[in-house]
Design a protein around this motif. Structure first.
Motif, PDB file in Angstrom:
ATOM      1  N   CYS A 154      26.896  39.876  47.381  1.00 47.81           N
ATOM      2  CA  CYS A 154      27.561  39.999  46.088  1.00 47.81           C
ATOM      3  C   CYS A 154      29.072  39.887  46.292  1.00 47.81           C
ATOM      4  N   PRO A 155      29.662  38.735  45.953  1.00 45.31           N
ATOM      5  CA  PRO A 155      31.126  38.622  45.997  1.00 45.31           C
ATOM      6  C   PRO A 155      31.766  39.526  44.950  1.00 45.31           C
ATOM      7  N   ILE A 156      32.957  40.052  45.265  1.00 47.54           N
ATOM      8  CA  ILE A 156      33.662  40.993  44.396  1.00 47.54           C
ATOM      9  C   ILE A 156      35.042  40.431  44.071  1.00 47.54           C
ATOM     10  N   SER A 157      35.152  39.701  42.956  1.00 44.76           N
ATOM     11  CA  SER A 157      36.443  39.123  42.591  1.00 44.76           C
ATOM     12  C   SER A 157      37.428  40.176  42.099  1.00 44.76           C
ATOM     13  N   VAL A 158      36.916  41.343  41.677  1.00 40.72           N
ATOM     14  CA  VAL A 158      37.784  42.393  41.139  1.00 40.72           C
ATOM     15  C   VAL A 158      38.767  42.906  42.191  1.00 40.72           C
ATOM     16  N   VAL A 159      38.512  42.582  43.449  1.00 40.11           N
ATOM     17  CA  VAL A 159      39.489  42.910  44.489  1.00 40.11           C
ATOM     18  C   VAL A 159      40.867  42.378  44.110  1.00 40.11           C
ATOM     19  N   ARG A 160      40.900  41.229  43.432  1.00 33.28           N
ATOM     20  CA  ARG A 160      42.203  40.644  43.064  1.00 33.28           C
ATOM     21  C   ARG A 160      42.895  41.422  41.946  1.00 33.28           C
ATOM     22  N   ASN A 161      42.160  42.271  41.229  1.00 31.65           N
ATOM     23  CA  ASN A 161      42.818  43.169  40.268  1.00 31.65           C
ATOM     24  C   ASN A 161      43.677  44.198  40.996  1.00 31.65           C
ATOM     25  N   HIS A 162      43.361  44.446  42.257  1.00 28.95           N
ATOM     26  CA  HIS A 162      44.050  45.455  43.060  1.00 28.95           C
ATOM     27  C   HIS A 162      44.601  44.807  44.324  1.00 28.95           C
ATOM     28  N   ILE A 163      45.105  43.602  44.159  1.00 32.19           N
ATOM     29  CA  ILE A 163      45.425  42.770  45.318  1.00 32.19           C
ATOM     30  C   ILE A 163      46.524  43.365  46.192  1.00 32.19           C
ATOM     31  N   GLU A 164      47.501  44.022  45.565  1.00 33.98           N
ATOM     32  CA  GLU A 164      48.582  44.618  46.365  1.00 33.98           C
ATOM     33  C   GLU A 164      48.048  45.777  47.211  1.00 33.98           C
ATOM     34  N   THR A 165      47.248  46.653  46.591  1.00 35.55           N
ATOM     35  CA  THR A 165      46.705  47.808  47.312  1.00 35.55           C
ATOM     36  C   THR A 165      45.800  47.369  48.449  1.00 35.55           C
ATOM     37  N   VAL A 166      44.923  46.397  48.169  1.00 31.20           N
ATOM     38  CA  VAL A 166      44.004  45.912  49.195  1.00 31.20           C
ATOM     39  C   VAL A 166      44.771  45.241  50.336  1.00 31.20           C
ATOM     40  N   SER A 167      45.780  44.462  49.998  1.00 34.03           N
ATOM     41  CA  SER A 167      46.578  43.802  51.034  1.00 34.03           C
ATOM     42  C   SER A 167      47.279  44.814  51.926  1.00 34.03           C
ATOM     43  N   GLU A 168      47.832  45.849  51.310  1.00 27.80           N
ATOM     44  CA  GLU A 168      48.502  46.888  52.103  1.00 27.80           C
ATOM     45  C   GLU A 168      47.500  47.626  52.973  1.00 27.80           C
ATOM     46  N   LEU A 169      46.348  47.933  52.410  1.00 29.21           N
ATOM     47  CA  LEU A 169      45.320  48.673  53.152  1.00 29.21           C
ATOM     48  C   LEU A 169      44.850  47.891  54.371  1.00 29.21           C
ATOM     49  N   LEU A 170      44.701  46.576  54.201  1.00 27.66           N
ATOM     50  CA  LEU A 170      44.212  45.732  55.291  1.00 27.66           C
ATOM     51  C   LEU A 170      45.333  45.172  56.149  1.00 27.66           C
ATOM     52  N   GLU A 171      46.564  45.572  55.832  1.00 26.38           N
ATOM     53  CA  GLU A 171      47.745  45.177  56.606  1.00 26.38           C
ATOM     54  C   GLU A 171      47.869  43.659  56.707  1.00 26.38           C
ATOM     55  N   LEU A 172      47.723  43.008  55.560  1.00 29.77           N
ATOM     56  CA  LEU A 172      47.819  41.552  55.547  1.00 29.77           C
ATOM     57  C   LEU A 172      49.280  41.128  55.643  1.00 29.77           C
ATOM     58  N   PRO A 173      49.598  40.224  56.550  1.00 27.33           N
ATOM     59  CA  PRO A 173      50.979  39.746  56.673  1.00 27.33           C
ATOM     60  C   PRO A 173      51.296  38.711  55.598  1.00 27.33           C
ATOM     61  N   GLU A 174      52.532  38.248  55.592  1.00 30.35           N
ATOM     62  CA  GLU A 174      52.921  37.185  54.674  1.00 30.35           C
ATOM     63  C   GLU A 174      52.045  35.952  54.887  1.00 30.35           C
ATOM     64  N   HIS A 175      51.820  35.232  53.797  1.00 29.31           N
ATOM     65  CA  HIS A 175      51.068  33.976  53.780  1.00 29.31           C
ATOM     66  C   HIS A 175      49.569  34.162  54.021  1.00 29.31           C
ATOM     67  N   VAL A 176      49.092  35.408  53.838  1.00 26.83           N
ATOM     68  CA  VAL A 176      47.664  35.712  53.863  1.00 26.83           C
ATOM     69  C   VAL A 176      47.351  36.511  52.603  1.00 26.83           C
ATOM     70  N   PHE A 177      46.227  36.186  51.944  1.00 28.88           N
ATOM     71  CA  PHE A 177      45.893  36.865  50.689  1.00 28.88           C
ATOM     72  C   PHE A 177      44.381  37.045  50.556  1.00 28.88           C
ATOM     73  N   PRO A 178      43.953  38.100  49.865  1.00 28.94           N
ATOM     74  CA  PRO A 178      42.524  38.299  49.633  1.00 28.94           C
ATOM     75  C   PRO A 178      42.001  37.337  48.565  1.00 28.94           C
ATOM     76  N   LEU A 179      40.905  36.687  48.861  1.00 33.41           N
ATOM     77  CA  LEU A 179      40.229  35.866  47.861  1.00 33.41           C
ATOM     78  C   LEU A 179      39.215  36.702  47.091  1.00 33.41           C
ATOM     79  N   CYS A 180      38.392  37.464  47.818  1.00 36.46           N
ATOM     80  CA  CYS A 180      37.412  38.331  47.170  1.00 36.46           C
ATOM     81  C   CYS A 180      36.869  39.327  48.183  1.00 36.46           C
ATOM     82  N   GLY A 181      36.307  40.413  47.666  1.00 38.54           N
ATOM     83  CA  GLY A 181      35.519  41.310  48.492  1.00 38.54           C
ATOM     84  C   GLY A 181      34.098  40.774  48.587  1.00 38.54           C
ATOM     85  N   PHE A 182      33.275  41.450  49.398  1.00 39.07           N
ATOM     86  CA  PHE A 182      31.930  40.921  49.623  1.00 39.07           C
ATOM     87  C   PHE A 182      31.016  42.020  50.128  1.00 39.07           C
ATOM     88  N   CYS A 183      29.919  42.237  49.390  1.00 37.81           N
ATOM     89  CA  CYS A 183      28.880  43.181  49.796  1.00 37.81           C
ATOM     90  C   CYS A 183      27.743  42.422  50.471  1.00 37.81           C
TER      91      CYS A 183
END
Length: 277
Positions: A154-183
């Motif tokens: 089950c892909p989770i596109s709602v991750v992009r509603n919280h894209i800043e929080t998820v990016s910070e949590l996963l320590e994503l550097p510049e030029h990397v972004f979340p496309l979706c979550g996934f169960c």
């Protein structure tokens, strides 16, 4: 014997002769039978199997062989809980044995350029599009591979509603972004086939032509409601739009997109170092 034509009818609610002489087996049958799963058994997904699935996923096509995708497997319990709390309406995130985030990764090729002493000459919007498409192809390959061994996804596109929080949590550097979550996990039930718009709505010959869209929508809404009618309590934005007597897919989606969502994405991408010109 069930045929691919039967599976096409299951998917679109329309009879067809296409595939009537082809048995419902193999990869085509698996694709036509796709369904999302939101209920999982507690059984784990073994690491060796997960590695096989990752290998299949990253065998997907990639734009110019640049390979601008990535995956973060979220194993840390506290990080899982933080993500789950962001989306309380989706309890399957907590229940899935495996939760991942698929990434668009434009950083790697920039680093390749730097390491080989070459300028990166494509610092514009296409960098986002290329990475997003690469990640989407990897996502679809992963789903195909997982479903081939009986796993549910089950892909989770709602991750992009919280894209800043998820990016910070996963320590994503510049030029990397979340496309979706996934169960990911072993399904607790059979799931159901989601009726799709007929291909003739989406396939055009020589030029774009949606002149028949209204009639096609009416037919699609009727077929879909005959299979599964959206209950009154699940109608969206009733206070604003009222309770509809005929509440089909088109009314539901029109209401859904009537409200702005993810308006922060352009700012987020710029903050991640992307130029969108």
């Amino acid at each position: 014997m069930k045929t691919l034509a039967d599976l096409i009818e299951d998917r679109f609610g329309l009879k067809t002769r296409a595939g009537a002489d082809m048995p419902a087996e193999g990869e085509l049958a698996n694709i036509l039978s796709h369904r999302s799963h939101r209920r999982f058994k507690p059984d784990p997904v073994e690491d060796d199997l997960l590695e096989v699935l990752m290998s299949a996923a990253f065998s997907a096509p990639a734009k110019s062989d640049l390979q601008q995708s990535g995956i973060v497997i979220v194993r840390d319990p506290e990080k899982r809980k933080t993500i789950e709390a962001l989306m309380p309406a989706m309890p399957w995130i907590a229940e899935a044995p495996v939760f991942m985030v698929f990434l668009g990764d434009n950083l790697r090729i920039r680093r390749v350029s730097e390491l080989r002493g070459k300028p990166f000459g494509n610092d514009h919007l296409d960098s986002v599009l290329n990475a997003a498409v690469d990640a989407g192809l990897v996502l679809m390959n992963f789903i195909r591979a997982a479903e081939s061994v009986g796993l549910g996804c089950c892909p989770i596109s709602v991750v992009r509603n919280h894209i800043e929080t998820v990016s910070e949590l996963l320590e994503l550097p510049e030029h990397v972004f979340p496309l979706c979550g996934f169960c990911l996990g072993w399904p607790a039930g059979a799931g159901h086939i989601s009726l799709r718009l007929p291909p003739r709505v989406m396939v055009h010959t020589d030029r774009y032509d949606d002149s028949g869209l209204e009639a096609e929508l009416d037919g699609y809404d009727a077929r879909r409601s005959a299979r599964y009618r959206i209950p009154d309590e699940k109608q969206r934005l009733v206070a604003e739009y009222g309770l509809a007597q005929d509440y089909g897919w088109s009314e539901d989606k029109a209401r859904q997109v009537s409200k702005p969502e993810r308006t922060q994405l352009a700012k987020y991408l710029r903050d991640q170092g992307f130029k969108l010109e």
